[in-house]
Design an enzyme around this catalytic site. Structure first.
Site, mmCIF file in Angstrom:
data_model
loop_
_atom_site.group_PDB
_atom_site.id
_atom_site.type_symbol
_atom_site.label_atom_id
_atom_site.label_comp_id
_atom_site.label_asym_id
_atom_site.label_seq_id
_atom_site.Cartn_x
_atom_site.Cartn_y
_atom_site.Cartn_z
ATOM 1 C CG HIS A 29 1.606 -27.305 -5.985
ATOM 2 N ND1 HIS A 29 1.649 -26.151 -6.743
ATOM 3 C CD2 HIS A 29 1.310 -26.895 -4.721
ATOM 4 C CE1 HIS A 29 1.405 -25.109 -5.986
ATOM 5 N NE2 HIS A 29 1.208 -25.538 -4.747
ATOM 6 C CE LYS A 31 1.182 -17.574 -6.826
ATOM 7 N NZ LYS A 31 2.481 -17.440 -6.133
ATOM 8 C CG ASP A 88 5.796 -15.341 -3.515
ATOM 9 O OD1 ASP A 88 4.651 -15.833 -3.462
ATOM 10 O OD2 ASP A 88 6.170 -14.410 -2.770
#
Length: 389
Positions: free
Chosen positions: A78, A96, A179
């Site tokens: 990311h 996310k 997760d």
């Protein structure tokens, strides 16, 4: 339409990448580019969306047709992708969690603060029908003061197979908490309007990762080989969070545990409460009264099932770009607080005691380690997972 004239590139062309691309397409945006290491993924994406595809994100972010980038890669990547996109003048929606570590998240936040681009984080459950209806009722004062939230995202079995990036701590940064637990945690903090956190206590457990009967039954564990792979991430987490105003959050997150599955989200207030499944369309309001006779009052509100959190989130992203303003929701600052709480949960589990949260200025966070993940990690981003987050 909202997205007319906005060219969007997707980095990570697995299931999440396709989900966002379809949403952007329906909202009137132009899906102009995609990037993925895997040739088959690039071919499939190009065929479905007529987009130019690249092997790496470096080529995508400098494509003149790309105005905005959506990042759906494993957590470790990311940072380099988001930073590169912002520095190239693109707007960014990054899935996310914000990053795989707090330090990486802080560097993203520091870059976003210096950038003119819009940067949002993909917490789509905030935009589900249940939360929209809760927000409207809360704004009317129906719940009084909010006091406690029970947030659950628990599977009875559902550990992604060893060998996938989900169970690799270097790629994911953690297990069930990063997760799926991150969804429940973000929703709780969002409900309380991101309060000042004073104390976090948590226990992370690694119990079922080498037991084949707890592999994900939906097919994501079909590469299971417990003897050949190392499993070093959490498969369940229990946490308790205190705020400066006395509000509390209890969090349960698990890929596997010997109890019934639950995505139950319960909100307690001084005048009324609410409960619903995370991401659901409907919500139940719980009250008590004495009018006529002492009684309980349970009210069910049913939302439009065609309106999804993913679509609403992507619409917010395109709307912010079109209006030329920073988003009012899914902000980097909010995502950074979520990441700090996650970090505190893991620290608490290691220390065996409650942990505090420090909130340094973004500039200070950037100065602590000016070397970005891009510079430290020469390997390109991994293939995005086909599992919907």
């Amino acid at each position: 339409m909202i997205g007319t004239g906005i060219g969007v590139g997707i980095v990570g062309l697995g299931g999440m990448g396709h989900l966002h691309a379809r949403s952007i397409d329906e909202l009137g945006g132009d899906v102009v580019a995609g990037a993925d290491l895997v040739p088959e993924q690039r071919d499939r994406f190009a065929s479905e969306f007529g987009a130019t595809t690249y092997e790496t994100h470096e080529d995508l972010v400098v494509d003149d047709d790309v105005d905005a980038v959506i990042v759906t890669t494993p957590n470790r990547f990311h940072e380099p992708i988001t930073v590169a996109a912002l520095e190239a003048g693109c707007h960014v929606l990054v899935e996310k969690p914000l990053a795989h570590t707090l330090e990486s998240a802080e560097r993203i936040a520091a870059t976003a603060e210096q950038s003119d681009g819009i940067c949002m984080v993909g917490f789509h459950n905030r935009h589900a029908g249940s939360m929209a209806m809760f927000g409207e009722q809360h704004a009317r004062g129906r719940f009084g003061e909010l006091t406690h939230i029970e947030a659950n995202y628990v599977r009875r079995r559902g550990v992604p197979g060893p060998g996938s990036w989900f169970t690799d701590p270097d790629l994911a940064g953690g297990g069930a908490l990063l997760d799926i637990g991150v969804h429940a945690l973000d929703l709780a903090l969002y409900t309380l309007d991101f309060p000042e956190i004073t104390e976090v206590s948590g226990v992370a457990r690694t119990t079922f990762g080498t037991r084949e009967e707890y592999a994900d039954p939906d097919g994501f564990g079909d590469n299971w080989d417990a003897e050949a792979e190392t499993y070093e991430v959490d498969d369940s987490v229990s946490a308790f969070i205190r705020t400066a105003d006395g509000q509390t959050i209890s969090l349960e997150a698990a890929w596997a545990t010997n109890r019934e599955e639950s995505m139950d989200f319960r909100i307690r207030g001084t005048e009324a409460g609410a409960q619903f499944d995370i991401g659901d369309t409907d919500i139940e309001l719980l009250e008590a009264g004495t009018a006529g006779v002492e009684h309980y009052a349970d009210t069910e509100l049913t939302g439009d099932p065609s309106i999804t959190g993913y679509a609403q989130q992507d619409e917010q992203f395109l709307s912010a770009i079109a209006a030329g303003r920073q988003p009012e929701t899914n902000t980097i600052e909010e995502a950074l607080l979520v990441q700090r709480v996650i970090d505190a949960i893991y620290r608490s589990s290691e220390s065996g005691q409650a942990e505090a949260i420090e909130m340094p200025e973004l500039e200070m966070a950037a100065e602590t380690d000016p070397t970005t993940e891009t510079e430290r990690d020469p390997e390109p981003e991994a293939e995005a997972s086909t599992r919907l987050e």
